[in-house]
Design a protein around this motif. Sequence first.
Motif, PDB file in Angstrom:
ATOM      1  N   PHE A  12     -16.557 -78.560 -11.530  1.00 33.90           N
ATOM      2  CA  PHE A  12     -17.615 -77.257 -11.690  1.00 33.90           C
ATOM      3  C   PHE A  12     -18.389 -77.057 -12.606  1.00 33.90           C
ATOM      4  O   PHE A  12     -19.415 -76.242 -12.637  1.00 33.90           O
ATOM      5  CB  PHE A  12     -16.126 -76.082 -11.275  1.00 33.90           C
ATOM      6  CG  PHE A  12     -15.708 -76.487 -10.434  1.00 33.90           C
ATOM      7  CD1 PHE A  12     -15.967 -75.749  -9.317  1.00 33.90           C
ATOM      8  CD2 PHE A  12     -14.248 -77.361 -10.117  1.00 33.90           C
ATOM      9  CE1 PHE A  12     -15.296 -75.626  -8.081  1.00 33.90           C
ATOM     10  CE2 PHE A  12     -13.931 -76.918  -8.783  1.00 33.90           C
ATOM     11  CZ  PHE A  12     -14.570 -76.359  -7.523  1.00 33.90           C
ATOM     12  N   SER A  13     -18.841 -78.413 -12.959  1.00 30.06           N
ATOM     13  CA  SER A  13     -19.912 -77.387 -14.685  1.00 30.06           C
ATOM     14  C   SER A  13     -21.417 -77.835 -13.677  1.00 30.06           C
ATOM     15  O   SER A  13     -21.968 -76.915 -15.075  1.00 30.06           O
ATOM     16  CB  SER A  13     -20.043 -78.462 -15.510  1.00 30.06           C
ATOM     17  OG  SER A  13     -19.452 -80.334 -15.475  1.00 30.06           O
ATOM     18  N   ARG A  14     -21.164 -78.432 -12.186  1.00 27.63           N
ATOM     19  CA  ARG A  14     -22.609 -78.663 -11.994  1.00 27.63           C
ATOM     20  C   ARG A  14     -22.983 -77.324 -12.146  1.00 27.63           C
ATOM     21  O   ARG A  14     -24.256 -76.889 -11.157  1.00 27.63           O
ATOM     22  CB  ARG A  14     -22.272 -79.311 -10.405  1.00 27.63           C
ATOM     23  CG  ARG A  14     -22.126 -80.728 -10.585  1.00 27.63           C
ATOM     24  CD  ARG A  14     -22.385 -81.691  -9.865  1.00 27.63           C
ATOM     25  NE  ARG A  14     -22.266 -82.111  -9.395  1.00 27.63           N
ATOM     26  CZ  ARG A  14     -21.787 -84.145 -10.021  1.00 27.63           C
ATOM     27  NH1 ARG A  14     -20.862 -83.078 -10.961  1.00 27.63           N
ATOM     28  NH2 ARG A  14     -21.270 -85.180 -10.141  1.00 27.63           N
ATOM     29  N   LEU A  24     -22.188 -65.830  -7.191  1.00 25.23           N
ATOM     30  CA  LEU A  24     -22.602 -66.970  -7.631  1.00 25.23           C
ATOM     31  C   LEU A  24     -21.316 -66.155  -8.758  1.00 25.23           C
ATOM     32  O   LEU A  24     -20.088 -66.935  -8.828  1.00 25.23           O
ATOM     33  CB  LEU A  24     -23.212 -67.419  -8.676  1.00 25.23           C
ATOM     34  CG  LEU A  24     -22.618 -68.560  -9.312  1.00 25.23           C
ATOM     35  CD1 LEU A  24     -22.663 -69.948  -8.018  1.00 25.23           C
ATOM     36  CD2 LEU A  24     -23.562 -69.465 -10.292  1.00 25.23           C
ATOM     37  N   ASP A  25     -20.533 -65.227  -8.984  1.00 22.25           N
ATOM     38  CA  ASP A  25     -19.322 -65.559  -9.843  1.00 22.25           C
ATOM     39  C   ASP A  25     -18.680 -65.064  -8.691  1.00 22.25           C
ATOM     40  O   ASP A  25     -17.561 -65.564  -9.100  1.00 22.25           O
ATOM     41  CB  ASP A  25     -19.271 -63.958 -10.776  1.00 22.25           C
ATOM     42  CG  ASP A  25     -20.664 -64.286 -12.516  1.00 22.25           C
ATOM     43  OD1 ASP A  25     -21.287 -66.236 -12.459  1.00 22.25           O
ATOM     44  OD2 ASP A  25     -20.951 -63.570 -13.194  1.00 22.25           O
ATOM     45  N   ASP A  53     -14.928 -67.091  -8.599  1.00 22.13           N
ATOM     46  CA  ASP A  53     -13.709 -66.675  -8.423  1.00 22.13           C
ATOM     47  C   ASP A  53     -12.506 -66.413  -8.046  1.00 22.13           C
ATOM     48  O   ASP A  53     -11.258 -66.639  -7.982  1.00 22.13           O
ATOM     49  CB  ASP A  53     -14.010 -65.049  -9.761  1.00 22.13           C
ATOM     50  CG  ASP A  53     -14.792 -64.878 -10.533  1.00 22.13           C
ATOM     51  OD1 ASP A  53     -14.692 -65.682 -10.845  1.00 22.13           O
ATOM     52  OD2 ASP A  53     -15.190 -63.583 -10.932  1.00 22.13           O
ATOM     53  N   ARG A  54     -13.200 -67.423  -6.820  1.00 21.57           N
ATOM     54  CA  ARG A  54     -12.306 -67.050  -5.004  1.00 21.57           C
ATOM     55  C   ARG A  54     -11.099 -68.289  -5.658  1.00 21.57           C
ATOM     56  O   ARG A  54     -10.546 -68.762  -5.282  1.00 21.57           O
ATOM     57  CB  ARG A  54     -12.475 -66.949  -4.447  1.00 21.57           C
ATOM     58  CG  ARG A  54     -13.466 -65.688  -4.013  1.00 21.57           C
ATOM     59  CD  ARG A  54     -13.875 -65.411  -2.789  1.00 21.57           C
ATOM     60  NE  ARG A  54     -14.208 -64.200  -2.463  1.00 21.57           N
ATOM     61  CZ  ARG A  54     -14.601 -63.628  -0.527  1.00 21.57           C
ATOM     62  NH1 ARG A  54     -13.975 -64.371   0.090  1.00 21.57           N
ATOM     63  NH2 ARG A  54     -14.949 -62.877  -0.590  1.00 21.57           N
ATOM     64  N   ASN A  55     -11.460 -69.276  -6.298  1.00 21.38           N
ATOM     65  CA  ASN A  55     -11.230 -70.770  -6.655  1.00 21.38           C
ATOM     66  C   ASN A  55     -10.612 -71.052  -5.467  1.00 21.38           C
ATOM     67  O   ASN A  55     -10.602 -72.489  -5.404  1.00 21.38           O
ATOM     68  CB  ASN A  55      -9.433 -70.455  -6.741  1.00 21.38           C
ATOM     69  CG  ASN A  55      -9.428 -70.082  -8.603  1.00 21.38           C
ATOM     70  OD1 ASN A  55     -10.491 -70.657  -9.223  1.00 21.38           O
ATOM     71  ND2 ASN A  55      -8.649 -68.844  -9.226  1.00 21.38           N
ATOM     72  N   LEU A  80     -10.351 -81.554  -5.097  1.00 20.39           N
ATOM     73  CA  LEU A  80     -11.183 -80.789  -5.085  1.00 20.39           C
ATOM     74  C   LEU A  80     -12.164 -79.573  -4.882  1.00 20.39           C
ATOM     75  O   LEU A  80     -13.043 -78.494  -4.452  1.00 20.39           O
ATOM     76  CB  LEU A  80     -11.821 -80.658  -6.875  1.00 20.39           C
ATOM     77  CG  LEU A  80     -10.672 -80.925  -7.862  1.00 20.39           C
ATOM     78  CD1 LEU A  80     -11.152 -81.782  -9.012  1.00 20.39           C
ATOM     79  CD2 LEU A  80     -10.029 -79.545  -7.736  1.00 20.39           C
ATOM     80  N   ILE A  81     -12.793 -81.070  -4.032  1.00 23.25           N
ATOM     81  CA  ILE A  81     -14.725 -80.945  -3.347  1.00 23.25           C
ATOM     82  C   ILE A  81     -14.013 -80.096  -2.176  1.00 23.25           C
ATOM     83  O   ILE A  81     -14.218 -79.779  -1.431  1.00 23.25           O
ATOM     84  CB  ILE A  81     -15.108 -81.955  -2.900  1.00 23.25           C
ATOM     85  CG1 ILE A  81     -15.565 -82.899  -4.199  1.00 23.25           C
ATOM     86  CG2 ILE A  81     -16.272 -82.271  -1.470  1.00 23.25           C
ATOM     87  CD1 ILE A  81     -16.450 -83.566  -4.748  1.00 23.25           C
TER      88      ILE A  81
END
Length: 705
Positions: free
Chosen positions: A315-317, A345-346, A350-352, A466-467
Motif C-alpha cells: 500500500f506504500s505504492r 483517494l483517502d 479508509d474502506r480497507n 491483499l491484492i
Amino acid sequence: MHDAENDQVEPEIRIERDYLSACRAALARMREEAVTALATGRGAGDVFDKMQNFAARQFHKKQIEELSGLDDVPLFFGRLDFPLGDVYDEIRDLGSPSAAPDSDRVYIGRRGVSDEDGELMVIDWRAPLSRAFYEASHQDPLKVRVRRRFGFDHHGELTAFEDESLDSRFARAEGSDLLAAEIERPRKGPMRDIVATIQPEQMSLVRSPMDRTLCIQGAPGTGKTAVGLHRLAYLLFTERERLRREGGVAVIGPNRSFLAYVRNVLPALGEVEVLQTTIDELTNPGITVTRVEEPRVERIKGDARMAEVIRRHLFSRIRPIDETVQVKYLQRTWHLYSDEIADELDEVRDRNSDYSSGIELLAQRLSLLVLRQMERRGESAGPSALSQLRRNRAIVRAVQQMWPETDSGRVVFELLTDPDLLALAADGILSAEEQHAILCTPRPRNVPGMRWSSADLALIDEASALIERPAKLGHIVVDEAQDLSPMQIRAIGRRVAGACTVLGDLAQATSPSAAEDWTAVLAHLGRPDGQIEELTRGYRVPAQVIDYAARLLPHIAPELRGPASYRQSADALRISRTTTQAMTEAILSACATALADEGSVGVIAADHDIADLHKAFSDNGLPHTILGTDEPATGSTRLSLIPVTLAKGLEFDTVLVIEPSRIANAEQRGLQRLYVALTRAVSNLRVIHADVLPEPLAQEPAMSI
C-alpha cells in the motif's frame, strides 16, 4: 468368535455370505442404472435446457464413480439386532418406506445399498442409526440387543462373525477379537479407512458439528489422520449441499508422498470430489520451489510479523498526485483538482478493501466527480456515462499514477531484493539483522530469475490476498499442522468459509517455524475459539514401540503425555548393535527377515544416507521403492526406502530405523525427526546402529541383541 472352519456355525456364515452376495448384486444394479441413465439421458430436462442436462450428466458420472471399485470390498462390516419394531421409524426416516414394521436387523457399511423397491439393505456408517454400532454399550445399549462384527479375508470374502450381547446380564469382560484383528491387520499399500474400527472417543470427534473448528493433538498411532478424514466424509454426508455452496472441501498434507498414502481413504467412503493438496500447491500452484532456506531465514519469513511488512510495502505504492486532471468528455473538458482527488483517494483507502478493488473504486469515484460537475452545469448524462468515464484515458492514467497495478510476485521480489524498500516496510517490525538475513544475495536480475522457497510462497500468497481475496472452501482438513509456519496457517485461514479440522502432534514438530502450542495455531488461523482435543489411546503402534519412543518426549515435548497403547506384542521391538563394517549386511539381513512375513516394510534413515542404502539394495538385487515427494508411500514392491524428512504421517508393518544418532544430529530438531521415525511401525520396529545411540535411548531394553 465363529468362523467358517467351525462346522457348527457354517450355516450362519453361509446365510451372511448369501446376504453379502445379494448386496453386491443390488450395488451392481444401482451402478448399471446410473450407467444407463447417463447413456440415455434419463433424468435430464428439455433438450434445450443445457444447464439441466449438464447437471444430470455430472450427477450420473459422480454416481458411477462412487459405486465403482467395490467388487472385492466388504459392503458391510457390522450388524445391529434390535427388539422387534424398535427400529422401524428410524429405518423409514433413512429412506426405506417399505421396511416392515417388524424389522429388527440393520447392516452397517461404507455406503448405503438399496434393493429394487428402495428398501435399504445396508445403511451408511454416517447415518444417525449407525451411531449405535459405535457407541452402544452395556450401560447405554441405545436399544441394541446384539452387535455383530464380521471378519473378511483379503479377497473380501466373509469368513467369521462375532456377536456381543448388550444385555447387561450377559456382559463380556474381554474385548472383541475381530476388532483387534482388524486393527492389527497387516498394511498393504496406502492407508485404508477405519469405519469398522472407529472407537467411541474417535467417533465423537468425527461427528463434531460442522461449525466447530476442531484441533486434534494426537500421539503416533492414535488415529488423528483417520479421524480427520472420516470427519470430512461425515460432513459431506450430512452437509453436502452447504459445503458445495461454500466452495467445496480440501485436505492439506505435508507433501505428495503423504497424500499418496491417504489418497484411497475418502474414495473408499464414496467421497470422490475432495481436493487433496499441499500448502505450496494451495497457495501458488504455478510456482515451483527451487530453493531451501536456512532455518533462521525460514523462521523469520514464516513469522506472522511479515504480514504487516507486506501490507505496508504493497500500500506504500498508493500516493496522491499534485496536478489537475483534465477529462475530455462530450466535447468539453472537465477539471478534477488535486485536493478533491486527494479526498477521494483517502475515502477509498479508509474502506480497507483489497488492492484491486481499490483501483476500481477510485476510478468510479473520479468518474462520479465529473458527473456531479455535469449535473451542476445542467448537462445531461446517459445511462452509460459512468462506465464510459471509468474508461476515459485521463482518469485511467490518473488512477494508474495514484494506485498502480502490480502482482504479488513483484511485491515480494522487491521486498526481498531491495534493502531500502525492506527497511521502509519493516521499520519497527524486523530488526536490522533480521532484514539483512532475509535479503536475497546476489540480487536476481528480475522476477523470472528469482529462485523461490516454500517460505516465499506463503509471502506471495499474503500479497495475493491483499491484492484480491482468494476463493473460499467450505471445510479444510489440515494434517501435520504443527510444522506449518504462522504465515502458512494464515494462508489456510483466509480460505476457510466456516470451520476446519486441524491435526497434528507437537512432539513431531520438525520445521524451523514449528508450532509450540495449538492456541497460537488457532489464533493465526483466525479461529481462536477452536476446540482443542487430545487423543491419548494408541491403536496402531504396539506399547513396546511407543514406550521406547516416548523416552524422547521429556527432551522434545515435556508437556505431552505418551499414549497408552491398545496393543501388546512381545517381539515388537528389537535393537541391534553392529559394526560400521557389518552395517550393510545387518540391514540386508533384517530386510530379508521382515519380508518373509506379511505386510509392508519401511527402511528409514537420515536423508544423506539414502543414496548409499539405495546402492546397497540395488547391488544385492533387493527390489524397493525410494520414497520421494512425487512417489506413493508404497509402490509396486513391499519394501520402501524413506528419507526421514518424508516419513511423517506414514505407517508400515515393519520399520527399520538406521543409525538413530545420524538422524538426531542431522538438524536442530533431529530428536523430533527421530521420534517420528521410531513411531512409524504398526507391528515391528527394528533399530540398527553402529554409532552410540542418542542419550535418551542409550539404556537399551532387554530385547536388544
